[in-house]
Scaffold this motif. Structure first.
Motif, PDB file in Angstrom:
ATOM      1  N   MET A 138       0.822  -1.176   0.000  1.00 17.19           N
ATOM      2  CA  MET A 138       0.000   0.000   0.000  1.00 17.19           C
ATOM      3  C   MET A 138       0.883   1.263   0.000  1.00 17.19           C
ATOM      4  SD  MET A 138      -3.467   0.692   2.206  1.00 17.19           S
ATOM      5  CE  MET A 138      -3.749  -0.983   2.550  1.00 17.19           C
ATOM      6  N   ASP A 139       2.048   1.163   0.644  1.00 14.10           N
ATOM      7  CA  ASP A 139       2.949   2.323   0.661  1.00 14.10           C
ATOM      8  C   ASP A 139       3.389   2.700  -0.751  1.00 14.10           C
ATOM      9  OD1 ASP A 139       2.970   2.696   3.415  1.00 14.10           O
ATOM     10  OD2 ASP A 139       4.676   1.365   3.713  1.00 14.10           O
ATOM     11  N   ALA A 140       3.774   1.707  -1.530  1.00 15.61           N
ATOM     12  CA  ALA A 140       4.236   1.973  -2.891  1.00 15.61           C
ATOM     13  C   ALA A 140       3.123   2.576  -3.738  1.00 15.61           C
ATOM     14  CB  ALA A 140       4.748   0.685  -3.531  1.00 15.61           C
ATOM     15  N   MET A 141       1.902   2.063  -3.582  1.00 19.16           N
ATOM     16  CA  MET A 141       0.763   2.602  -4.329  1.00 19.16           C
ATOM     17  C   MET A 141       0.518   4.059  -3.941  1.00 19.16           C
ATOM     18  SD  MET A 141      -1.792   2.250  -6.479  1.00 19.16           S
ATOM     19  CE  MET A 141      -2.272   0.563  -6.676  1.00 19.16           C
ATOM     20  N   ALA A 142       0.557   4.358  -2.650  1.00 18.78           N
ATOM     21  CA  ALA A 142       0.325   5.729  -2.194  1.00 18.78           C
ATOM     22  C   ALA A 142       1.380   6.680  -2.738  1.00 18.78           C
ATOM     23  CB  ALA A 142       0.297   5.776  -0.666  1.00 18.78           C
ATOM     24  N   VAL A 143       2.636   6.264  -2.718  1.00 22.54           N
ATOM     25  CA  VAL A 143       3.716   7.107  -3.246  1.00 22.54           C
ATOM     26  C   VAL A 143       3.514   7.344  -4.737  1.00 22.54           C
ATOM     27  CG1 VAL A 143       6.199   7.185  -3.736  1.00 22.54           C
ATOM     28  CG2 VAL A 143       5.390   6.480  -1.479  1.00 22.54           C
ATOM     29  N   ALA A 144       3.204   6.292  -5.468  1.00 23.46           N
ATOM     30  CA  ALA A 144       2.991   6.430  -6.913  1.00 23.46           C
ATOM     31  C   ALA A 144       1.815   7.362  -7.203  1.00 23.46           C
ATOM     32  CB  ALA A 144       2.743   5.057  -7.536  1.00 23.46           C
ATOM     33  N   ARG A 189       0.578   9.746  -5.254  1.00 22.51           N
ATOM     34  CA  ARG A 189       0.956  11.131  -4.900  1.00 22.51           C
ATOM     35  C   ARG A 189       1.858  11.753  -5.961  1.00 22.51           C
ATOM     36  NH1 ARG A 189       2.876   9.059   0.045  1.00 22.51           N
ATOM     37  NH2 ARG A 189       1.053   8.579   1.275  1.00 22.51           N
ATOM     38  N   ASP A 190       2.656  10.925  -6.630  1.00 21.79           N
ATOM     39  CA  ASP A 190       3.566  11.412  -7.664  1.00 21.79           C
ATOM     40  C   ASP A 190       2.897  11.524  -9.027  1.00 21.79           C
ATOM     41  OD1 ASP A 190       5.597  11.675  -5.834  1.00 21.79           O
ATOM     42  OD2 ASP A 190       6.577   9.785  -6.349  1.00 21.79           O
ATOM     43  N   GLY A 191       1.577  11.277  -9.075  1.00 21.38           N
ATOM     44  CA  GLY A 191       0.840  11.478 -10.318  1.00 21.38           C
ATOM     45  C   GLY A 191       0.868  10.312 -11.281  1.00 21.38           C
ATOM     46  N   ALA A 192       1.055   9.092 -10.773  1.00 23.60           N
ATOM     47  CA  ALA A 192       1.161   7.922 -11.645  1.00 23.60           C
ATOM     48  C   ALA A 192      -0.170   7.483 -12.242  1.00 23.60           C
ATOM     49  CB  ALA A 192       1.795   6.760 -10.881  1.00 23.60           C
ATOM     50  N   GLY A 193      -1.260   8.040 -11.806  1.00 21.82           N
ATOM     51  CA  GLY A 193      -2.567   7.635 -12.337  1.00 21.82           C
ATOM     52  C   GLY A 193      -3.570   7.490 -11.226  1.00 21.82           C
ATOM     53  N   ILE A 194      -4.519   6.559 -11.410  1.00 17.30           N
ATOM     54  CA  ILE A 194      -5.505   6.320 -10.372  1.00 17.30           C
ATOM     55  C   ILE A 194      -5.250   4.952  -9.755  1.00 17.30           C
ATOM     56  CG2 ILE A 194      -7.233   7.795 -11.447  1.00 17.30           C
ATOM     57  CD1 ILE A 194      -8.712   5.265 -12.315  1.00 17.30           C
ATOM     58  N   GLY A 195      -5.661   4.796  -8.516  1.00 16.74           N
ATOM     59  CA  GLY A 195      -5.451   3.533  -7.826  1.00 16.74           C
ATOM     60  C   GLY A 195      -6.418   3.403  -6.673  1.00 16.74           C
ATOM     61  N   LEU A 196      -6.343   2.292  -6.006  1.00 20.57           N
ATOM     62  CA  LEU A 196      -7.242   1.970  -4.912  1.00 20.57           C
ATOM     63  C   LEU A 196      -6.457   1.899  -3.613  1.00 20.57           C
ATOM     64  CD1 LEU A 196     -10.147   1.054  -4.159  1.00 20.57           C
ATOM     65  CD2 LEU A 196      -9.366  -1.282  -4.538  1.00 20.57           C
ATOM     66  N   LEU A 248      -4.246  13.781  -2.618  1.00 19.24           N
ATOM     67  CA  LEU A 248      -4.995  12.825  -3.427  1.00 19.24           C
ATOM     68  C   LEU A 248      -6.428  13.317  -3.568  1.00 19.24           C
ATOM     69  CD1 LEU A 248      -3.848   9.391  -1.948  1.00 19.24           C
ATOM     70  CD2 LEU A 248      -3.075  10.473  -4.065  1.00 19.24           C
ATOM     71  N   VAL A 249      -7.066  12.943  -4.662  1.00 18.46           N
ATOM     72  CA  VAL A 249      -8.444  13.339  -4.937  1.00 18.46           C
ATOM     73  C   VAL A 249      -9.236  12.106  -5.323  1.00 18.46           C
ATOM     74  CG1 VAL A 249      -9.929  14.749  -6.418  1.00 18.46           C
ATOM     75  CG2 VAL A 249      -7.672  15.589  -5.766  1.00 18.46           C
ATOM     76  N   ARG A 250     -10.434  11.983  -4.780  1.00 13.03           N
ATOM     77  CA  ARG A 250     -11.297  10.862  -5.169  1.00 13.03           C
ATOM     78  C   ARG A 250     -11.847  11.133  -6.560  1.00 13.03           C
ATOM     79  NH1 ARG A 250     -15.716   9.518  -0.927  1.00 13.03           N
ATOM     80  NH2 ARG A 250     -15.859   7.652  -2.187  1.00 13.03           N
ATOM     81  N   VAL A 251     -11.648  10.182  -7.462  1.00 18.57           N
ATOM     82  CA  VAL A 251     -12.129  10.375  -8.828  1.00 18.57           C
ATOM     83  C   VAL A 251     -13.369   9.549  -9.142  1.00 18.57           C
ATOM     84  CG1 VAL A 251      -9.902  11.103  -9.752  1.00 18.57           C
ATOM     85  CG2 VAL A 251     -10.487   8.673  -9.743  1.00 18.57           C
ATOM     86  N   LEU A 252     -13.638   8.529  -8.344  1.00 18.24           N
ATOM     87  CA  LEU A 252     -14.829   7.698  -8.530  1.00 18.24           C
ATOM     88  C   LEU A 252     -15.558   7.571  -7.181  1.00 18.24           C
ATOM     89  CD1 LEU A 252     -13.195   4.879 -10.690  1.00 18.24           C
ATOM     90  CD2 LEU A 252     -14.686   6.712 -11.503  1.00 18.24           C
ATOM     91  N   PRO A 253     -16.167   8.655  -6.705  1.00 11.32           N
ATOM     92  CA  PRO A 253     -16.756   8.626  -5.357  1.00 11.32           C
ATOM     93  C   PRO A 253     -17.909   7.645  -5.195  1.00 11.32           C
ATOM     94  CG  PRO A 253     -17.361  10.639  -6.490  1.00 11.32           C
ATOM     95  CD  PRO A 253     -16.349   9.947  -7.354  1.00 11.32           C
ATOM     96  N   ASP A 254     -18.551   7.240  -6.280  1.00  9.16           N
ATOM     97  CA  ASP A 254     -19.651   6.286  -6.161  1.00  9.16           C
ATOM     98  C   ASP A 254     -19.181   4.831  -6.215  1.00  9.16           C
ATOM     99  OD1 ASP A 254     -21.484   8.338  -5.951  1.00  9.16           O
ATOM    100  OD2 ASP A 254     -21.773   8.459  -8.115  1.00  9.16           O
ATOM    101  N   TYR A 255     -17.907   4.606  -6.452  1.00  5.43           N
ATOM    102  CA  TYR A 255     -17.355   3.246  -6.517  1.00  5.43           C
ATOM    103  C   TYR A 255     -16.821   2.860  -5.140  1.00  5.43           C
ATOM    104  CZ  TYR A 255     -14.432  -0.705  -7.642  1.00  5.43           C
ATOM    105  OH  TYR A 255     -13.864  -1.950  -7.672  1.00  5.43           O
ATOM    106  N   HIS A 256     -17.265   1.711  -4.627  1.00  5.39           N
ATOM    107  CA  HIS A 256     -16.797   1.214  -3.333  1.00  5.39           C
ATOM    108  C   HIS A 256     -16.459  -0.261  -3.457  1.00  5.39           C
ATOM    109  CE1 HIS A 256     -18.347   4.889  -1.596  1.00  5.39           C
ATOM    110  NE2 HIS A 256     -19.491   4.657  -2.201  1.00  5.39           N
ATOM    111  N   THR A 257     -15.429  -0.676  -2.758  1.00  6.08           N
ATOM    112  CA  THR A 257     -15.101  -2.094  -2.703  1.00  6.08           C
ATOM    113  C   THR A 257     -15.963  -2.756  -1.636  1.00  6.08           C
ATOM    114  OG1 THR A 257     -13.365  -1.737  -1.076  1.00  6.08           O
ATOM    115  CG2 THR A 257     -12.718  -1.660  -3.404  1.00  6.08           C
ATOM    116  N   HIS A 258     -15.861  -4.053  -1.543  1.00  2.49           N
ATOM    117  CA  HIS A 258     -16.590  -4.780  -0.509  1.00  2.49           C
ATOM    118  C   HIS A 258     -16.036  -4.424   0.867  1.00  2.49           C
ATOM    119  CE1 HIS A 258     -18.724  -7.210  -3.406  1.00  2.49           C
ATOM    120  NE2 HIS A 258     -17.575  -7.423  -4.034  1.00  2.49           N
TER     121      HIS A 258
END
Length: 89
Positions: free
Chosen positions: A1-7, A9-16, A31-41
Motif C-alpha cells: 500500500m505504501d508503494a501505491m500511495a507514493v505512486a 501522490r507522484d501522479g502515476a494515475g488512479i489507484g485503490l 490525493l483526490v477521489r475520482v470515482l466517489p460512487d465506486y466502493h469495494t466490498h
C-alpha cells in the motif's frame, strides 16, 4: 500500500487505497477521489487469540479497546468520505 500511495501522490494515475490509509492525503488535497460512487466490498477486522473459553482480562480489555478505537476511527473516516459502513466489530 505504501508503494501505491507514493505512486499516486507522484501522479502515476488512479489507484485503490483503503480509506484509513488515504484519509490524510484526501484531507490535504494530495490525493483526490475520482470515482466517489465506486466502493469495494467491506472488510472485517479480527482479533485472534488462543482460547474463547479462558480469556484473560488483559486480552478482553485489549479486544474491547480495539473495537472502540479502531471501529470508531474507521466509522469516522467512512462518514467523512460519505461511505456506508457495516458494523463488523
Amino acid at each position: 500500500m505504501d508503494a501505491m500511495a507514493v505512486a499516486l501522490r507522484d501522479g502515476a494515475g488512479i489507484g485503490l487505497l483503503a480509506s484509513f490509509y488515504a484519509i490524510e492525503d484526501l484531507r490535504t488535497g494530495a490525493l483526490v477521489r475520482v470515482l466517489p460512487d465506486y466502493h469495494t466490498h467491506s472488510r472485517n477486522v479480527y482479533a485472534v487469540y488462543s482460547s474463547r473459553q479462558f480469556v484473560d482480562a488483559k486480552i478482553k480489555r485489549f479486544v474491547d479497546a480495539l473495537k472502540t478505537q479502531v471501529g470508531g476511527e474507521l466509522s469516522a473516516f467512512a462518514r467523512e468520505l460519505n461511505i456506508e459502513t457495516v458494523d463488523a466489530l
